[in-house]
Design a protein around this motif. Structure first.
Motif, mmCIF file in Angstrom:
data_model
loop_
_atom_site.group_PDB
_atom_site.id
_atom_site.type_symbol
_atom_site.label_atom_id
_atom_site.label_comp_id
_atom_site.label_asym_id
_atom_site.label_seq_id
_atom_site.Cartn_x
_atom_site.Cartn_y
_atom_site.Cartn_z
ATOM 1 N N SER A 176 39.341 -30.416 -3.288
ATOM 2 C CA SER A 176 39.005 -29.036 -3.378
ATOM 3 C C SER A 176 40.062 -28.036 -2.687
ATOM 4 O O SER A 176 40.844 -28.793 -1.766
ATOM 5 N N TYR A 177 39.936 -26.950 -2.925
ATOM 6 C CA TYR A 177 40.850 -25.955 -2.290
ATOM 7 C C TYR A 177 40.562 -25.875 -0.652
ATOM 8 O O TYR A 177 39.387 -25.933 -0.293
ATOM 9 N N ALA A 178 41.265 -26.008 0.336
ATOM 10 C CA ALA A 178 41.098 -25.882 1.650
ATOM 11 C C ALA A 178 40.527 -24.749 2.073
ATOM 12 O O ALA A 178 40.816 -23.592 1.776
ATOM 13 N N ARG A 179 39.342 -25.095 2.944
ATOM 14 C CA ARG A 179 38.690 -23.853 3.523
ATOM 15 C C ARG A 179 39.458 -23.542 4.772
ATOM 16 O O ARG A 179 39.649 -24.118 5.618
ATOM 17 N N LYS A 180 39.576 -22.061 4.894
ATOM 18 C CA LYS A 180 40.757 -21.471 5.888
ATOM 19 C C LYS A 180 39.915 -21.692 7.314
ATOM 20 O O LYS A 180 40.628 -22.268 8.103
ATOM 21 N N ILE A 181 38.604 -21.421 7.260
ATOM 22 C CA ILE A 181 37.977 -21.610 8.675
ATOM 23 C C ILE A 181 38.117 -22.711 9.409
ATOM 24 O O ILE A 181 38.491 -22.896 10.327
ATOM 25 N N SER A 182 37.631 -23.900 8.610
ATOM 26 C CA SER A 182 37.660 -25.258 9.233
ATOM 27 C C SER A 182 38.943 -25.909 8.962
ATOM 28 O O SER A 182 38.806 -27.054 9.636
ATOM 29 N N ASN A 183 39.965 -25.549 8.065
ATOM 30 C CA ASN A 183 40.778 -26.259 7.772
ATOM 31 C C ASN A 183 40.741 -27.566 7.122
ATOM 32 O O ASN A 183 41.300 -28.635 7.678
ATOM 33 N N THR A 184 39.579 -27.635 6.303
ATOM 34 C CA THR A 184 39.144 -28.897 5.742
ATOM 35 C C THR A 184 39.085 -28.786 4.293
ATOM 36 O O THR A 184 38.898 -27.813 4.001
ATOM 37 N N ASN A 185 38.939 -29.812 3.730
ATOM 38 C CA ASN A 185 38.664 -29.781 2.059
ATOM 39 C C ASN A 185 37.714 -30.945 1.823
ATOM 40 O O ASN A 185 37.332 -31.790 2.616
#
Ligand code: ASP
Ligand code: MG
Length: 422
Positions: free
Chosen positions: A298-307
């Protein structure tokens, strides 16, 4: 020089002694045509299923070695019976198991690959005029350990033998009349394909068309073995010829539709978005011999820096996969769960003619949308588009796609209820 023909008969073709007599007649006819004949057989009827069932009653996770010891016995029965049936009709025949031939595989249980086949014994016996009956599905390691090639693996045994003996052709005799545009048990007016390319057949086989073991098609492609799938009960029908794409005229964008109901989706949630994470996950799975099919990150989530990394595997590999991922979780720093969803099916359309023809994917998605079927994952190759859908939607999806791509025939296919040649 005399030509070698390899014939393979699946479990339904040898499920009782009358059927074995019928097989003996087909074999003898090929011999009478002036060819050298090597026959590969599967275990009788549902023997292998029955053996698996007994093993599971004794242990939830039987050891791979003992499982192969057990499952290889099924083919031991059918080769001896077929050799006797041929002899009873006045012809010389001899049966061999994989160890006697020297069908050498890698040292992996339950889905070993063939490395090499010794041909001296086979050639010697053919020279003596004998019909040779070889056990499908089994192999032996360099150290003399028994292995099996994976369910349905007798097809691969047959094609590998054909390649090793430089055979003229490999004929796979089964209880269906050839390769169809989709499973005729789901869509009764599916059409039989006169011919199909190795490439398309491979995609269809991987996409869940049960007719041939995928590795048999890979092997046929690699060694240019012409492969024919035909019925052992309707001999006037020549079935489907599988050959190189260069030898075919492609006239329709989609050759077939298939559904695979034996996949499970795994999602590793909240993995750090940094180099090396996917490499670690998939090399660990590769080491465990788990094959992975669709993969989506998945596209990386900015806040947690995870995907999230999602992929599908064969449901049989589920326990091994979960164990491997649990072991890996802290090493890769995944903070989320490992989600498992068995309630999925992969529906695919396949066709070498879809290259350079836009609009095929959108037609597929629109067809599913019209049925209100939610697409959970999508993957594509040059000649295949696959969508993951809920399991109970697979049949509707296949029917609609088969229709929209105009694959129907005017006739209703004549099929029995059994799974083809398992
Ligand atoms: N007997 C094995 C099975 O049932 C191999 C085969 O039929 O090809 O999977
Ligand atoms: Mg089979």
């Amino acid at each position: 020089m005399r030509k070698v023909i390899v014939q393979k008969f699946g479990g339904t073709s040898v499920s009782d002694t009358d059927k074995i007599k019928n097989v003996a007649k087909i074999v003898i006819k090929e011999k009478e045509n002036g060819n050298d004949v090597v026959v590969v057989v599967s275990a009788m009827g549902h023997t292998t299923d029955y053996l698996v069932k007994m093993a599971k009653e004794l242990s939830p996770m039987p050891s791979g070695r003992e499982m192969d010891m057990l499952l290889s016995t099924g083919e031991g029965v059918s080769i001896a019976l077929l050799a006797m049936a041929i002899q009873a009709q006045g012809y010389e025949a001899v049966s061999f198991n994989a160890m006697q031939v020297g069908i050498i595989t890698e040292n992996v249980h339950s889905k070993a690959r063939i490395i090499n086949i010794k041909t001296d014994k086979l050639r010697q016996n053919l020279k003596e005029g004998k019909i040779i009956v070889v056990a499908g599905f089994q192999g032996v390691t360099e150290d003399g350990e028994i292995t099996t090639l994976g369910r349905g693996g007798s097809d691969t045994s047959a094609v590998a033998l054909a390649a090793a003996l430089n055979a003229e052709r490999c004929d796979i005799y089964t209880d269906v009349e050839g390769v169809y545009t989709t499973d005729p048990r789901v869509v009764p007016n599916a059409s039989r394909l006169e011919s199909i390319s190795y490439e398309e057949m491979l995609e269809l086989a991987h996409a869940g068309a049960n007719v041939l073991h995928p590795r048999s098609v890979e092997t046929a492609k690699q060694f240019h073995v012409p492969l024919r799938v035909r019925s052992s009960f309707k001999l006037d029908n020549l079935g489907t010829l599988i050959l190189g794409v260069d030898k075919m005229e492609i006239y329709r964008p989609v050759a077939g539709v298939a559904a695979d109901l034996s996949q499970t989706r795994i999602v590793v949630c909240d993995v750090p978005d940094k180099p090396g994470v996917a490499a670690k996950i998939f090399s660990k799975l590769a080491k465990e011999h788990i094959s992975v099919d669709m993969i989506i990150q998945s596209y990386a989530r900015k806040i947690s820096n995870t995907n999230d990394i999602a992929f599908t595997i064969d449901t049989n590999d589920l326990p091994k996969t979960v164990t491997a991922l649990e072991e890996l979780k802290s090493e890769i720093g995944a903070t989320g769960d490992i989600q498992v969803d068995e309630n999925i099916a992969k529906v695919s359309i396949v066709g070498a003619g879809m290259i350079d023809r836009p609009g095929i994917a959108s037609t597929m998605f629109e067809t599913l949308a019209d049925l209100n079927i939610n697409i959970r994952m999508i993957s594509t190759s040059e000649i295949k588009i696959s969508c993951l859908v809920d399991k109970d939607q697979a049949e509707r999806a296949v029917k609609a796609l088969h229709k929209v791509f105009e694959l129907e025939s005017d006739e209703v296919a004549d099929v029995k209820g059994d799974l083809p040649n398992v």
